[in-house]
Design a protein around this motif. Structure first.
Motif, mmCIF file in Angstrom:
data_model
loop_
_atom_site.group_PDB
_atom_site.id
_atom_site.type_symbol
_atom_site.label_atom_id
_atom_site.label_comp_id
_atom_site.label_asym_id
_atom_site.label_seq_id
_atom_site.Cartn_x
_atom_site.Cartn_y
_atom_site.Cartn_z
ATOM 1 N N GLY A 13 6.107 -6.663 -11.436
ATOM 2 C CA GLY A 13 6.040 -5.673 -10.359
ATOM 3 C C GLY A 13 5.926 -6.317 -8.996
ATOM 4 O O GLY A 13 6.116 -7.525 -8.844
ATOM 5 N N GLY A 14 5.589 -5.511 -8.006
ATOM 6 C CA GLY A 14 5.560 -5.969 -6.623
ATOM 7 C C GLY A 14 4.180 -6.398 -6.185
ATOM 8 O O GLY A 14 3.171 -5.906 -6.680
ATOM 9 N N SER A 15 4.142 -7.316 -5.232
ATOM 10 C CA SER A 15 2.875 -7.771 -4.664
ATOM 11 C C SER A 15 2.439 -6.831 -3.543
ATOM 12 O O SER A 15 3.239 -6.451 -2.691
ATOM 13 N N ASP A 16 1.173 -6.452 -3.547
ATOM 14 C CA ASP A 16 0.560 -5.642 -2.481
ATOM 15 C C ASP A 16 -0.424 -6.542 -1.742
ATOM 16 O O ASP A 16 -1.469 -6.900 -2.301
ATOM 17 N N SER A 17 -0.093 -6.904 -0.492
ATOM 18 C CA SER A 17 -0.967 -7.830 0.257
ATOM 19 C C SER A 17 -2.370 -7.269 0.442
ATOM 20 O O SER A 17 -3.342 -8.024 0.505
ATOM 21 N N GLY A 20 -4.704 -3.479 -3.343
ATOM 22 C CA GLY A 20 -5.208 -2.286 -4.016
ATOM 23 C C GLY A 20 -4.325 -1.870 -5.173
ATOM 24 O O GLY A 20 -4.798 -1.366 -6.187
ATOM 25 N N ALA A 21 -3.002 -2.070 -5.017
ATOM 26 C CA ALA A 21 -2.025 -1.619 -6.009
ATOM 27 C C ALA A 21 -1.183 -2.810 -6.466
ATOM 28 O O ALA A 21 -1.551 -3.967 -6.253
ATOM 29 N N GLY A 22 -0.057 -2.504 -7.096
ATOM 30 C CA GLY A 22 0.901 -3.544 -7.466
ATOM 31 C C GLY A 22 0.304 -4.605 -8.380
ATOM 32 O O GLY A 22 -0.623 -4.346 -9.149
ATOM 33 N N ILE A 23 0.873 -5.801 -8.269
ATOM 34 C CA ILE A 23 0.493 -6.913 -9.142
ATOM 35 C C ILE A 23 -0.994 -7.257 -9.034
ATOM 36 O O ILE A 23 -1.641 -7.623 -10.017
ATOM 37 N N VAL A 44 7.865 -8.625 -2.508
ATOM 38 C CA VAL A 44 6.640 -8.870 -1.749
ATOM 39 C C VAL A 44 6.533 -7.763 -0.716
ATOM 40 O O VAL A 44 7.465 -7.564 0.078
ATOM 41 N N THR A 45 5.448 -7.007 -0.762
ATOM 42 C CA THR A 45 5.262 -5.976 0.257
ATOM 43 C C THR A 45 4.202 -6.442 1.245
ATOM 44 O O THR A 45 3.259 -7.138 0.871
ATOM 45 N N ALA A 46 4.401 -6.069 2.504
ATOM 46 C CA ALA A 46 3.370 -6.259 3.526
ATOM 47 C C ALA A 46 2.715 -4.910 3.697
ATOM 48 O O ALA A 46 3.348 -3.961 4.181
ATOM 49 N N GLN A 47 1.494 -4.780 3.238
ATOM 50 C CA GLN A 47 0.818 -3.483 3.351
ATOM 51 C C GLN A 47 -0.680 -3.674 3.407
ATOM 52 O O GLN A 47 -1.223 -4.741 3.097
ATOM 53 N N ASN A 48 -1.355 -2.626 3.851
ATOM 54 C CA ASN A 48 -2.808 -2.604 3.883
ATOM 55 C C ASN A 48 -3.252 -1.222 3.418
ATOM 56 O O ASN A 48 -2.446 -0.490 2.835
ATOM 57 N N GLY A 82 5.928 -2.370 -13.273
ATOM 58 C CA GLY A 82 5.540 -1.525 -12.148
ATOM 59 C C GLY A 82 6.724 -1.376 -11.217
ATOM 60 O O GLY A 82 7.826 -1.030 -11.664
ATOM 61 N N TYR A 83 6.536 -1.710 -9.946
ATOM 62 C CA TYR A 83 7.618 -1.540 -8.972
ATOM 63 C C TYR A 83 8.790 -2.481 -9.287
ATOM 64 O O TYR A 83 8.646 -3.699 -9.294
ATOM 65 N N LEU A 84 9.952 -1.904 -9.539
ATOM 66 C CA LEU A 84 11.154 -2.693 -9.796
ATOM 67 C C LEU A 84 12.158 -2.507 -8.668
ATOM 68 O O LEU A 84 12.893 -3.423 -8.336
ATOM 69 N N PRO A 107 7.029 4.105 -14.167
ATOM 70 C CA PRO A 107 8.287 4.271 -13.431
ATOM 71 C C PRO A 107 8.033 4.596 -11.962
ATOM 72 O O PRO A 107 8.035 5.759 -11.565
ATOM 73 N N VAL A 108 7.825 3.556 -11.163
ATOM 74 C CA VAL A 108 7.454 3.745 -9.756
ATOM 75 C C VAL A 108 8.662 4.272 -8.975
ATOM 76 O O VAL A 108 9.641 3.567 -8.771
ATOM 77 N N MET A 109 8.600 5.552 -8.596
ATOM 78 C CA MET A 109 9.733 6.230 -7.955
ATOM 79 C C MET A 109 9.352 6.992 -6.708
ATOM 80 O O MET A 109 10.231 7.493 -6.006
ATOM 81 N N VAL A 208 -8.318 5.674 -3.923
ATOM 82 C CA VAL A 208 -7.635 5.762 -5.220
ATOM 83 C C VAL A 208 -6.285 5.051 -5.195
ATOM 84 O O VAL A 208 -5.460 5.245 -6.075
ATOM 85 N N HIS A 209 -6.088 4.189 -4.195
ATOM 86 C CA HIS A 209 -4.832 3.431 -4.119
ATOM 87 C C HIS A 209 -4.743 2.490 -5.335
ATOM 88 O O HIS A 209 -5.699 1.781 -5.641
ATOM 89 N N GLY A 210 -3.613 2.535 -6.027
ATOM 90 C CA GLY A 210 -3.433 1.640 -7.172
ATOM 91 C C GLY A 210 -3.935 2.193 -8.486
ATOM 92 O O GLY A 210 -3.933 1.498 -9.501
ATOM 93 N N GLY A 212 -2.543 4.415 -10.434
ATOM 94 C CA GLY A 212 -1.450 4.479 -11.410
ATOM 95 C C GLY A 212 -1.139 3.113 -12.011
ATOM 96 O O GLY A 212 -1.032 2.964 -13.235
ATOM 97 N N CYS A 213 -1.023 2.108 -11.146
ATOM 98 C CA CYS A 213 -0.756 0.729 -11.610
ATOM 99 C C CYS A 213 -1.863 0.282 -12.553
ATOM 100 O O CYS A 213 -1.613 -0.327 -13.604
ATOM 101 N N SER A 214 -3.093 0.560 -12.157
ATOM 102 C CA SER A 214 -4.249 0.092 -12.923
ATOM 103 C C SER A 214 -4.314 0.770 -14.289
ATOM 104 O O SER A 214 -4.609 0.121 -15.298
HETATM 105 O O1 PXL Z 1 1.260 2.344 -7.179
HETATM 106 C C1 PXL Z 1 2.618 2.107 -7.003
HETATM 107 C C2 PXL Z 1 2.863 0.762 -6.399
HETATM 108 C C3 PXL Z 1 3.443 -0.217 -7.161
HETATM 109 N N1 PXL Z 1 3.707 -1.446 -6.690
HETATM 110 C C4 PXL Z 1 3.394 -1.786 -5.442
HETATM 111 C C5 PXL Z 1 2.799 -0.859 -4.617
HETATM 112 C C6 PXL Z 1 2.530 0.446 -5.093
HETATM 113 C C7 PXL Z 1 1.904 1.424 -4.213
HETATM 114 O O2 PXL Z 1 1.575 1.148 -3.099
HETATM 115 O O3 PXL Z 1 2.480 -1.204 -3.386
HETATM 116 C C8 PXL Z 1 3.689 -3.156 -4.959
#
Ligand code: PXL
Length: 279
Positions: A13-17, A20-23, A44-48, A82-84, A107-109, A208-210, A212-214
């Protein structure tokens, strides 16, 4: 705690900097549930805690190389996606993974605002290819609507969508309804032809961020230790509720924070003055 090798879960899946979510959520959820996490990063996402600023997809061959390297050596017991992002990645992952292992597909949509973030080809790739490889699918109610073609507005339509997705895929389906406007939070679990409703009082928390991933990663870890989909869900539910209530008072950033994966808040509440660790 034993000296035995822990169950191993590969999270793709994707990285969440902001972590809270993602990898980063996957790593914590897998560890908190007693598993060893390996990872393959798709983007790689840039997020907070306030939101996603940018998304940088990795080249598909880099995604494939990570999956192949892990599967060539580590004794993986389950895989979680996760995020594809886009159809080509969904199809490449479906080809690269080991079809003999339990697979949880989240299925992250949609984004956290509820808007759809994938095109039609990506939805088709999930529905026609990856879903049928899954042991458990964990759409939230909006994703269940997209996958099933049923407009989900309440618990009844959520259940109809879950049943249809289960029939289409052959997977067990957990439709999470935490974000649906109902008084209590309701999840639908479909295993085979049978669906069950699981209702809890809402916990007042904006952190509650993340979730679903968790949830998906925690279920994958339980499958990795040999549990069935419904046993895995039963194991994960109390852990998740404790994790959500545990971070309700946290302030990691000024937006939506993470959950308390390791139950730190509950551990500190139950610590007694006579506890040798706190003397
Ligand atoms: O929760 C879905 C999700 C999956 N993957 C990444 C995310 C998020 C939601 O922010 O950032 C990388």
């Amino acid at each position: 705690v034993t000296a035995a090798t822990p169950p191993i879960v590969l999270a793709i899946g994707g990285s969440d900097s902001g972590a809270g979510a993602g990898i980063q959520a996957d790593l914590k959820a897998i560890a908190a549930n007693g598993g060893y996490a390996a990872t393959a990063i798709t983007a790689v996402t840039a997020q907070n805690t306030l939101g996603v600023r940018s998304v940088h997809p990795l080249p598909i061959d880099v995604v494939e190389a990570q999956i192949e390297a892990v599967l060539a050596d580590l004794r993986v017991d389950a895989i979680k996606t996760g995020y594809l992002g886009r159809a080509e990645v969904v199809l490449a992952v479906a080809t690269a993974l080991d079809p003999s292992l339990p697979l949880v597909v989240d299925p992250v949509m949609v984004n956290s605002a509820g808007s759809r973030i994938v095109d039609d080809a990506t939805v088709d790739a999930y529905r026609d290819v990856l879903a049928s490889l899954a042991t458990v699918l964990t759409p939230n109610f909006r994703e269940a609507g997209i996958l099933s073609g049923i407009e989900v507005t309440d618990v009844e339509t959520m259940e109809a969508a879950g049943l249809r997705i289960a029939r289409m895929s052959g997977a067990a389906v957990l439709v999470t309804g935490g974000h649906l406007a109902t008084e209590n939070a309701v999840d639908i679990l479909v295993v085979g032809e049978r669906s069950s409703r699981h209702e809890v009082e809402r916990i007042a928390s904006s952190n509650v961020h993340g979730t679903g991933c968790s949830t998906a990663s925690a279920i994958a870890t339980r499958l990795a230790s040999g549990r069935s989909p419904s046993e895995a869900y039963d194991d994960v539910r109390p852990w998740l509720l404790n994790a959500i209530s545990g971070s309700a008072g946290w302030r990691i950033g000024s937006g939506q924070g993470p959950i308390d994966h390791f139950g730190w808040s509950a551990a500190s509440r139950s610590a007694q003055p006579t506890d040798p660790l706190t003397l």
